[in-house]
Design a protein around this motif. Structure first.
Motif, PDB file in Angstrom:
ATOM      1  N   THR A  15      11.500  42.879  32.719  1.00 37.63           N
ATOM      2  CA  THR A  15      11.576  44.042  33.589  1.00 37.63           C
ATOM      3  C   THR A  15      12.994  44.773  33.451  1.00 37.63           C
ATOM      4  OG1 THR A  15      11.273  44.946  35.783  1.00 37.63           O
ATOM      5  CG2 THR A  15      12.484  42.784  35.725  1.00 37.63           C
ATOM      6  N   TYR A  16      12.871  46.208  33.463  1.00 38.38           N
ATOM      7  CA  TYR A  16      13.905  46.746  33.111  1.00 38.38           C
ATOM      8  C   TYR A  16      13.866  47.961  34.178  1.00 38.38           C
ATOM      9  CZ  TYR A  16      13.381  44.635  28.842  1.00 38.38           C
ATOM     10  OH  TYR A  16      13.392  43.605  27.792  1.00 38.38           O
ATOM     11  N   TYR A  17      15.406  48.703  34.529  1.00 36.54           N
ATOM     12  CA  TYR A  17      15.385  49.774  35.408  1.00 36.54           C
ATOM     13  C   TYR A  17      14.683  50.797  35.174  1.00 36.54           C
ATOM     14  CZ  TYR A  17      18.634  46.792  38.307  1.00 36.54           C
ATOM     15  OH  TYR A  17      18.910  45.961  39.338  1.00 36.54           O
ATOM     16  N   PRO A  18      14.854  51.181  33.865  1.00 38.95           N
ATOM     17  CA  PRO A  18      13.968  52.535  33.461  1.00 38.95           C
ATOM     18  C   PRO A  18      12.478  52.361  33.741  1.00 38.95           C
ATOM     19  CG  PRO A  18      15.463  51.982  31.718  1.00 38.95           C
ATOM     20  CD  PRO A  18      15.571  50.761  32.824  1.00 38.95           C
ATOM     21  N   LEU A  19      11.774  51.370  33.701  1.00 37.17           N
ATOM     22  CA  LEU A  19      10.296  50.993  34.021  1.00 37.17           C
ATOM     23  C   LEU A  19      10.046  51.105  35.638  1.00 37.17           C
ATOM     24  CD1 LEU A  19       9.227  48.121  31.705  1.00 37.17           C
ATOM     25  CD2 LEU A  19       8.320  50.708  31.652  1.00 37.17           C
ATOM     26  N   ASP A  20      11.280  50.600  35.992  1.00 35.68           N
ATOM     27  CA  ASP A  20      10.884  50.644  37.569  1.00 35.68           C
ATOM     28  C   ASP A  20      11.162  52.446  38.186  1.00 35.68           C
ATOM     29  OD1 ASP A  20      10.751  48.295  38.109  1.00 35.68           O
ATOM     30  OD2 ASP A  20      12.811  47.781  38.195  1.00 35.68           O
ATOM     31  N   LEU A  21      11.966  53.093  37.283  1.00 36.14           N
ATOM     32  CA  LEU A  21      12.235  54.506  37.719  1.00 36.14           C
ATOM     33  C   LEU A  21      10.780  55.204  37.188  1.00 36.14           C
ATOM     34  CD1 LEU A  21      15.749  55.227  36.476  1.00 36.14           C
ATOM     35  CD2 LEU A  21      14.849  54.858  38.876  1.00 36.14           C
ATOM     36  N   VAL A  22      10.146  54.817  36.017  1.00 34.64           N
ATOM     37  CA  VAL A  22       8.932  55.152  35.699  1.00 34.64           C
ATOM     38  C   VAL A  22       7.911  55.063  36.645  1.00 34.64           C
ATOM     39  CG1 VAL A  22       7.102  55.289  33.964  1.00 34.64           C
ATOM     40  CG2 VAL A  22       9.408  55.407  33.226  1.00 34.64           C
ATOM     41  N   ARG A  23       8.020  53.759  37.424  1.00 32.80           N
ATOM     42  CA  ARG A  23       6.777  53.602  38.050  1.00 32.80           C
ATOM     43  C   ARG A  23       7.096  54.254  39.477  1.00 32.80           C
ATOM     44  NH1 ARG A  23       8.595  48.809  40.393  1.00 32.80           N
ATOM     45  NH2 ARG A  23       8.997  49.893  42.245  1.00 32.80           N
ATOM     46  N   ILE A  24       8.393  54.433  40.013  1.00 33.72           N
ATOM     47  CA  ILE A  24       8.689  55.048  41.264  1.00 33.72           C
ATOM     48  C   ILE A  24       8.287  56.759  41.141  1.00 33.72           C
ATOM     49  CG2 ILE A  24      10.541  56.198  42.694  1.00 33.72           C
ATOM     50  CD1 ILE A  24      11.911  53.211  42.489  1.00 33.72           C
ATOM     51  N   ALA A  25       8.543  57.219  39.823  1.00 36.35           N
ATOM     52  CA  ALA A  25       8.378  58.654  39.344  1.00 36.35           C
ATOM     53  C   ALA A  25       6.731  58.825  39.474  1.00 36.35           C
ATOM     54  CB  ALA A  25       8.879  59.019  38.041  1.00 36.35           C
ATOM     55  N   LEU A  26       5.893  57.849  38.962  1.00 35.07           N
ATOM     56  CA  LEU A  26       4.658  58.011  38.857  1.00 35.07           C
ATOM     57  C   LEU A  26       3.988  58.040  40.326  1.00 35.07           C
ATOM     58  CD1 LEU A  26       1.806  57.730  37.432  1.00 35.07           C
ATOM     59  CD2 LEU A  26       2.048  55.286  37.441  1.00 35.07           C
ATOM     60  N   GLY A  27       4.645  57.152  41.289  1.00 36.83           N
ATOM     61  CA  GLY A  27       4.035  57.249  42.637  1.00 36.83           C
ATOM     62  C   GLY A  27       4.302  58.486  43.404  1.00 36.83           C
TER      63      GLY A  27
END
Length: 140
Positions: A15-27
């Motif tokens: 897990t990486y912070y950019p993937l979390d940001l992508v998930r948050i942006a998607l939501g």
């Protein structure tokens, strides 16, 4: 069930912070799109007009808005991400198909195809280590 646990272990290890940001942006995008669809209900009705007389055609209209609202919030927080994404996939497949069956709008096609691919990615990846799912799992 074992396969999902293996996917969760792999996702938590990678897990990486950019993937979390992508998930948050998607939501966030899905939630905002739900607001946009609700404000332009007439446009949605016109898009779904060919299937309106089929069984469940009107139910499809009433499925899209709550699925985007609830699914968007759940994806942002990383809570039940796979279920929320799974609820989005039929909507996004329909959005891609509307561009082929109706009037072709390349911007909408690219946007809906990108969101569909992101949802398929998060269907397998899950919510990651920085999410409510992970936090609740660690509490047990």
């Amino acid at each position: 069930m074992g396969r999902i646990k293996n996917l969760n272990k792999w996702a938590n290890a990678h897990t990486y912070y950019p993937l979390d940001l992508v998930r948050i942006a998607l939501g966030t995008f899905l939630f905002i799109k739900g607001i946009d669809i609700m404000q332009s209900f007439k446009t949605l009705s016109e898009l779904i007009e060919p299937i309106q007389h089929l069984t469940g055609g009107m139910a499809a209209i009433h499925y899209v808005i709550p699925a985007h609202f609830v699914g968007g919030v759940l994806i942002v927080f990383g809570l039940l991400t796979r279920w929320a994404v799974l609820a989005q996939i039929p909507i996004l497949i329909g959005a891609v198909l509307i561009n082929f069956l109706g009037e072709m709008n390349t911007t909408n096609l690219i946007l809906s195809a990108t969101v569909l691919l992101l949802c398929i990615f998060f269907l397998f990846y899950g919510s990651g280590k920085h999410s409510a799912d992970y936090y609740l799992e660690m509490q047990n």
